[in-house]
Write a protein that holds these residues in place. Structure first.
Motif, short mmCIF file in Angstrom:
data_model
loop_
_atom_site.label_atom_id
_atom_site.label_comp_id
_atom_site.label_asym_id
_atom_site.label_seq_id
_atom_site.Cartn_x
_atom_site.Cartn_y
_atom_site.Cartn_z
N PRO A 63 0.84 -1.21 0.00
CA PRO A 63 0.00 0.00 0.00
C PRO A 63 0.87 1.25 0.00
O PRO A 63 2.00 1.24 0.50
N GLY A 64 0.36 2.33 -0.59
CA GLY A 64 1.14 3.57 -0.63
C GLY A 64 2.25 3.48 -1.66
O GLY A 64 2.04 3.04 -2.79
N ILE A 65 3.44 3.87 -1.26
CA ILE A 65 4.58 3.80 -2.16
C ILE A 65 4.96 2.34 -2.38
O ILE A 65 5.26 1.62 -1.43
N GLY A 66 4.93 1.90 -3.62
CA GLY A 66 5.26 0.52 -3.95
C GLY A 66 6.76 0.27 -3.97
O GLY A 66 7.57 1.19 -3.80
N GLY A 67 7.12 -0.98 -4.20
CA GLY A 67 8.52 -1.37 -4.13
C GLY A 67 9.40 -0.75 -5.19
O GLY A 67 10.58 -0.48 -4.94
N VAL A 68 8.86 -0.50 -6.37
CA VAL A 68 9.68 0.08 -7.45
C VAL A 68 10.09 1.50 -7.09
O VAL A 68 11.28 1.86 -7.13
N GLU A 69 9.12 2.32 -6.70
CA GLU A 69 9.44 3.70 -6.32
C GLU A 69 10.30 3.73 -5.07
O GLU A 69 11.24 4.54 -4.96
N ALA A 70 10.01 2.83 -4.14
CA ALA A 70 10.80 2.77 -2.91
C ALA A 70 12.25 2.39 -3.21
O ALA A 70 13.19 2.92 -2.62
N THR A 71 12.44 1.48 -4.15
CA THR A 71 13.80 1.08 -4.55
C THR A 71 14.57 2.28 -5.09
O THR A 71 15.72 2.52 -4.73
N GLN A 72 13.92 3.05 -5.96
CA GLN A 72 14.56 4.23 -6.53
C GLN A 72 14.95 5.23 -5.45
O GLN A 72 16.06 5.78 -5.46
N MET A 73 14.05 5.45 -4.49
CA MET A 73 14.32 6.41 -3.42
C MET A 73 15.38 5.88 -2.45
O MET A 73 16.21 6.64 -1.95
N VAL A 74 15.35 4.58 -2.17
CA VAL A 74 16.36 3.98 -1.29
C VAL A 74 17.75 4.18 -1.88
O VAL A 74 18.71 4.52 -1.18
N LYS A 75 17.88 3.97 -3.20
CA LYS A 75 19.19 4.14 -3.84
C LYS A 75 19.64 5.60 -3.82
O LYS A 75 20.84 5.87 -3.89
N GLN A 76 18.71 6.52 -3.70
CA GLN A 76 19.07 7.93 -3.60
C GLN A 76 19.55 8.29 -2.20
O GLN A 76 20.54 9.00 -2.03
N VAL A 77 18.84 7.79 -1.18
CA VAL A 77 19.20 8.15 0.19
C VAL A 77 20.33 7.29 0.73
O VAL A 77 21.03 7.69 1.67
N SER A 78 20.55 6.11 0.13
CA SER A 78 21.63 5.23 0.57
C SER A 78 22.21 4.49 -0.63
O SER A 78 21.92 3.31 -0.85
N PRO A 79 23.02 5.17 -1.45
CA PRO A 79 23.55 4.56 -2.68
C PRO A 79 24.32 3.26 -2.46
O PRO A 79 24.35 2.41 -3.34
N ARG A 80 24.93 3.10 -1.29
CA ARG A 80 25.73 1.89 -1.04
C ARG A 80 24.86 0.67 -0.79
O ARG A 80 25.34 -0.47 -0.89
N SER A 81 23.59 0.85 -0.44
CA SER A 81 22.71 -0.27 -0.16
C SER A 81 22.36 -1.01 -1.45
O SER A 81 22.00 -0.38 -2.45
N GLN A 82 22.44 -2.31 -1.41
CA GLN A 82 22.04 -3.14 -2.55
C GLN A 82 20.61 -3.63 -2.31
O GLN A 82 20.32 -4.19 -1.25
N VAL A 83 19.75 -3.42 -3.29
CA VAL A 83 18.35 -3.81 -3.16
C VAL A 83 18.12 -5.16 -3.82
O VAL A 83 18.47 -5.36 -4.99
N ILE A 84 17.57 -6.08 -3.05
CA ILE A 84 17.16 -7.38 -3.57
C ILE A 84 15.64 -7.41 -3.58
O ILE A 84 15.01 -7.32 -2.52
N VAL A 85 15.04 -7.51 -4.75
CA VAL A 85 13.59 -7.64 -4.82
C VAL A 85 13.22 -9.07 -4.44
O VAL A 85 13.78 -10.03 -4.98
#
Length: 219
Positions: A63-85
């Motif tokens: 609900p709300g912000i989905g995983g795709v948009e959240a992934t994009q924002m996570v990479k902006q606020v924490s570029p070193r974090s690797q996202v695993i869907v």
């Protein structure tokens, strides 16, 4: 093993039972440490910025912000974090937006627990892991879309292109951080992403590639 040596993980899923199961799985891994759980994309973005985890396990449909948009924002606020869907969906409308948003790996929820743990270990080293069905679609898409005139830098964001140009000019991470008015840690995250996307082993090769492919112009 000290806490600083462990792989730090942020779990993002709107189902409590999934979060609890994942937490229990990683709790018994001596090299893993769950530093937070988020039940929404909004919370994931905030916690990623605060915790700067090594790995973010990201559900896609919330609900709300989905995983795709959240992934994009996570990479902006924490570029070193690797996202695993980590999702149940393996259709094109989920796979490719997630990968374009910055996800490194794409795994389905029918994965064996041991394979998921290994995916985390490999992803923290910058190695992309795909479910076989997802990998097949990605390979086919690459074959279908390959064109000789495609830009070799198409996958890089504007900020990553900016950092790559400065690398090619010979600037160090500290000098890039000062020039762009960002932290050196953020610069390191951008450099890691650039090398991963260009499939380069080190910044020197990336700099040479930038000159060879016309990103830089002689004065």
């Amino acid at each position: 093993m000290t806490e600083s040596e462990q792989i730090t993980i942020l779990i993002v899923d709107d189902h409590a039972i999934v979060r609890q199961g994942l937490h229990a799985l990683f709790k018994i891994q001596p090299d893993c440490l769950v530093v937070g759980e988020a039940d929404s994309g909004e919370q994931a973005i905030r916690m990623a910025g605060e915790l700067v985890p090594d790995i973010v396990l990201m559900d896609l449909v919330m609900p709300g912000i989905g995983g795709v948009e959240a992934t994009q924002m996570v990479k902006q606020v924490s570029p070193r974090s690797q996202v695993i869907v980590l999702t149940s969906f393996h259709d094109d409308q989920h796979i490719f937006p997630a990968l374009r948003a910055g996800a490194l790996s794409y795994i389905l929820k029918d994965i064996e627990p041991g394979h998921l743990v290994e995916t985390v270990r490999q992803s923290v080293r910058g190695e992309s892991m795909m479910h076989p069905r997802v990998a097949a679609r990605v390979v086919q898409e690459i074959r279908d879309s390959r064109r000789e005139d495609a830009s070799p830098f198409a996958e890089l964001s504007d900020r990553e292109l900016e950092v790559l140009r400065l690398i090619a000019e010979g600037l160090s991470n500290a000098e890039i951080a000062e020039k762009l008015i960002i932290s050196e840690k953020t610069v390191k995250g951008h450099v890691s992403n650039i090398l991963s996307k260009l499939h380069m082993l080190d910044r020197t090769k990336a700099a040479v590639f930038a000159w060879q492919k016309g990103l830089m112009r002689p004065n």
